[in-house]
Design an enzyme around this catalytic site. Structure first.
Site, PDB file in Angstrom:
ATOM      1  N   CYS A  72       0.877  -1.211   0.138  1.00  0.00           N
ATOM      2  CA  CYS A  72       0.158   0.013   0.249  1.00  0.00           C
ATOM      3  C   CYS A  72       0.803   1.391  -0.019  1.00  0.00           C
ATOM      4  O   CYS A  72       0.242   2.244  -0.570  1.00  0.00           O
ATOM      5  CB  CYS A  72      -0.985   0.004   1.137  1.00  0.00           C
ATOM      6  N   ALA A  73       2.076   1.258   0.413  1.00  0.00           N
ATOM      7  CA  ALA A  73       2.944   2.412   0.653  1.00  0.00           C
ATOM      8  C   ALA A  73       3.412   2.757  -0.654  1.00  0.00           C
ATOM      9  O   ALA A  73       4.038   4.029  -0.949  1.00  0.00           O
ATOM     10  CB  ALA A  73       4.069   2.268   1.400  1.00  0.00           C
TER      11      ALA A  73
END
Length: 199
Positions: free
Chosen positions: A146-147
């Site tokens: 997700c980062a």
């Protein structure tokens, strides 16, 4: 992104979504089929997670029934590769149109994805499909979850600060349906399926 007077700014944002989409209500019968052999309390919990995820509609690179069909990793990854190229191209073309930039004016391209494997990476396909400069600086960002999207933007920011007057494009393409595991009834797999869509 463009830089003017040592200031980095986002010049335009665009999105692309796959052709398949279903509402949560349309997906629930497939989820019910998927968890049919599990303990009843667990089944209620999973349905509640999907119903309360706050997601009205999910987009997918494949038909919903295909997502819930047991196929090989190779089969789903081939769909991912084909569709990731289309989505990346559509998103980048749209962003270039919004900014009024020519594809040849890009100096740096960052592609972000952790839901499939491509060699060469997505950026190489986009260079050829959009006729980007052959000397463009490329950075494929993978396996960051997700980062990764934010990391891609940070990398572009650092590049532009170090290279005044240059332009960068960040293209993030994810397809959690390609990595959905039919035999994994862990909360991580269930929550991921409930909250994420493709695009």
């Amino acid at each position: 992104m463009d830089i003017r007077k040592s200031k980095v700014a986002i010049a335009g944002v665009a999105k692309a979504v796959p052709k398949y989409s279903r509402t949560t209500q349309e997906i629930l019968p497939l989820v019910t089929q998927w968890i049919a052999g599990q303990e009843e309390r667990f089944q209620r919990k999973v349905k509640k997670i999907f119903s309360n995820a706050g997601v009205d509609k999910r987009f997918s690179i494949m038909a919903p029934d295909e997502v819930f069909t047991a196929t090989s990793f190779e089969h789903k990854n081939n769909i991912y590769k084909r569709e990731a190229i289309k989505l990346g191209e559509d998103a980048l073309r749209s962003a270039l149109e919004k900014t009024g930039w020519q594809a040849q004016s890009l100096d740096y391209i960052i592609t972000v994805s952790c839901t499939g494997i491509m060699i060469p990476s997505l950026d190489a396909y986009l260079i050829n499909r959009l006729n980007l400069r052959q000397d463009i600086t490329r950075l494929p960002v993978t396996e960051m979850g997700c980062a990764a999207g934010i990391s891609g933007i940070l990398y572009a920011n650092d590049f532009l600060k170090a290279n005044p007057g240059k332009r960068a494009a960040v293209i993030a393409v994810e397809s959690p349906t390609a990595t959905f595991q039919l035999d994994d009834f862990s909360m991580a797999n269930i929550v991921s399926a409930a909250i994420f869509g493709d695009g």
